[in-house]
Design an enzyme around this catalytic site. Structure first.
Site, PDB file in Angstrom:
ATOM      1  N   ARG A 206      43.508  34.722  42.236  1.00  0.00           N
ATOM      2  CA  ARG A 206      44.630  33.887  42.641  1.00  0.00           C
ATOM      3  C   ARG A 206      44.258  32.445  42.342  1.00  0.00           C
ATOM      4  NH1 ARG A 206      47.131  37.883  42.494  1.00  0.00           N
ATOM      5  NH2 ARG A 206      48.496  38.810  44.093  1.00  0.00           N
ATOM      6  N   GLU A 235      51.603  27.679  40.636  1.00  0.00           N
ATOM      7  CA  GLU A 235      52.440  28.505  39.747  1.00  0.00           C
ATOM      8  C   GLU A 235      53.873  28.552  40.279  1.00  0.00           C
ATOM      9  OE1 GLU A 235      50.971  32.474  39.181  1.00  0.00           O
ATOM     10  OE2 GLU A 235      48.950  31.806  38.713  1.00  0.00           O
ATOM     11  N   HIS A 252      49.145  34.314  34.137  1.00  0.00           N
ATOM     12  CA  HIS A 252      49.037  35.301  35.221  1.00  0.00           C
ATOM     13  C   HIS A 252      49.417  36.699  34.735  1.00  0.00           C
ATOM     14  CE1 HIS A 252      49.340  35.754  39.888  1.00  0.00           C
ATOM     15  NE2 HIS A 252      48.802  36.826  39.333  1.00  0.00           N
TER      16      HIS A 252
END
Length: 391
Positions: A206, A235, A252
């Site tokens: 993450r 993000e 991602h």
């Protein structure tokens, strides 16, 4: 029964339509108003769900087709009597393949000798443990760190400071901001500046696990470091300066193989069937479209005779890097949408173990070390020296 699904979940419509009426919507755009007549919600990591999102709605089941659950307010949802299920391990193999593809790319661009390096893995869950097993099968040395597991008595685990002795460090932790072992900014400036010269840092967990601002400041002083980021703070609006500093930047998608996403959908389908008392029908592999099957002719890469060449033909990680960098010059209000667009319309990527290798007998002439890497990654190999084997 009405079921709302993230439109980016492969096979979801086929599977959940067996159990009710399916409605699809972009995950980041799902709101409380969409749930006013919905009984179950199926999402991925971009949909944030808290008590306010589902208050006053008929939703009683939420499934996230992802490993992580930091986008869900688990305690609050549990207090409301809502069943929440995730898909642990669904894309673990895809993330392992991403990491190895990144190291192979750095080997070419930076001369990174990852095969003889010491690898530090932070987080030994489904992804980290699989990566550890893969690297050990390749003959690499591994240092593993997972404080929660160490507290439970798991042996062979080191602390985060010991990880700094590694040449390659990868993060595979959930994102937590409280508790005994929070992972938010686990890699802060003080820790980052102790990285060994010419080391490699990869974050496929993450974004906030690594302090992005601190990393950017460090990279202004440490050009010797090689950095791969698949996840970012803020993000879908990532730090343009940091993206320009790292070696490989991707949107991602480390776990975004078709197989990983499909397995995530299937795991949620299985758990929803159990919730409803319904019988699970078939297997997800039976639903894979014929045009999603991938074949590779070994003759096309035989002149290179390397695992890296074969991996690149199946998954070229630099294509993801180029695609993301192509969005960074857009106006700010368009960059967020472009980031999501790359994920929503991600190209077909199959996991290595699903690839059909044509003329595989040619591999009998390849160096044994290269074949061992391919076997460790799950490729199905047939040669005159060993029987077919999938690792």
């Amino acid at each position: 029964m009405k079921i709302l699904i993230d439109e980016n979940m492969p096979l979801a419509e086929q599977l959940f339509s067996r159990l009710g009426t399916v409605v699809k919507k972009a995950g980041r755009l799902i709101t409380r108003e969409d749930l006013l007549d919905v009984d179950a919600l199926m999402v991925r990591s971009v949909t944030r769900v808290d008590a306010a999102t589902v208050a006053g709605t008929p939703v009683r089941f939420i499934g996230t087709a992802t490993i992580g659950t930091d986008h869900l307010a688990l305690d609050a949802l549990a207090e409301m009597g809502i069943t929440v299920k995730s898909a642990p391990g669904c894309n673990a193999q895809a993330v392992v393949e991403y990491v190895i593809a990144a190291l192979m790319s750095l080997e070419q661009s930076r001369g990174c000798d990852w095969r003889n390096a010491t690898h530090g893995i932070v987080g030994i869950g489904n992804v980290g443990s699989r990566l550890q097993k893969t690297l050990l099968a390749m003959g690499c040395k591994v240092i593993a760190c997972d404080p929660p597991l160490a507290e439970k008595g798991n042996s062979g685990l080191q602390d985060l400071q010991e990880i700094l002795k590694a040449d390659v460090i990868t993060f595979h932790t959930p994102l937590t901001r409280s508790g005994l072992h929070p992972t938010w900014h686990l890699a802060d400036y003080v820790w980052l500046e102790q990285l060994r010269p010419h080391s490699v840092l990869i974050n496929a967990a993450r974004g906030p696990v690594v302090d992005n601002l601190a990393l950017s400041e460090l990279l202004k002083k440490r050009s010797d470091l090689a950095v791969v980021l698949d996840v970012w703070e803020g993000e879908p609006l990532l730090d343009i300066e940091l993206a320009g500093q790292v070696d490989i930047a991707t949107p991602h998608i480390a776990g975004y193989s078709f197989d990983g996403k499909a397995k995530g959908t299937w795991q949620i389908y299985e758990q929803f069937c159990e919730f409803l008392g319904e019988t699970v029908q078939g297997e997800w592999t039976q639903l894979v479209p014929e045009d999603h099957r991938l074949t590779l002719n070994i003759r096309d890469i035989d002149s290179e005779r390397s695992a890296a060449a074969l991996v690149k033909r199946v998954y070229d990680i630099m294509e993801d890097d180029v695609n993301l960098r192509g969005t960074l010059s857009l106006p700010q209000e368009q960059r967020s949408a472009a980031f999501d667009h790359l994920r929503k319309h991600y190209r077909l990527r199959r996991e290595f173990g699903t690839v059909e290798l044509q003329n595989a007998d040619i591999l009998a002439t390849w160096p044994t070390a290269e074949l061992e890497i391919l076997r460790s990654l799950g490729f199905r190999l047939v040669d005159c020296r060993r029987q077919e084997r999938r690792v």
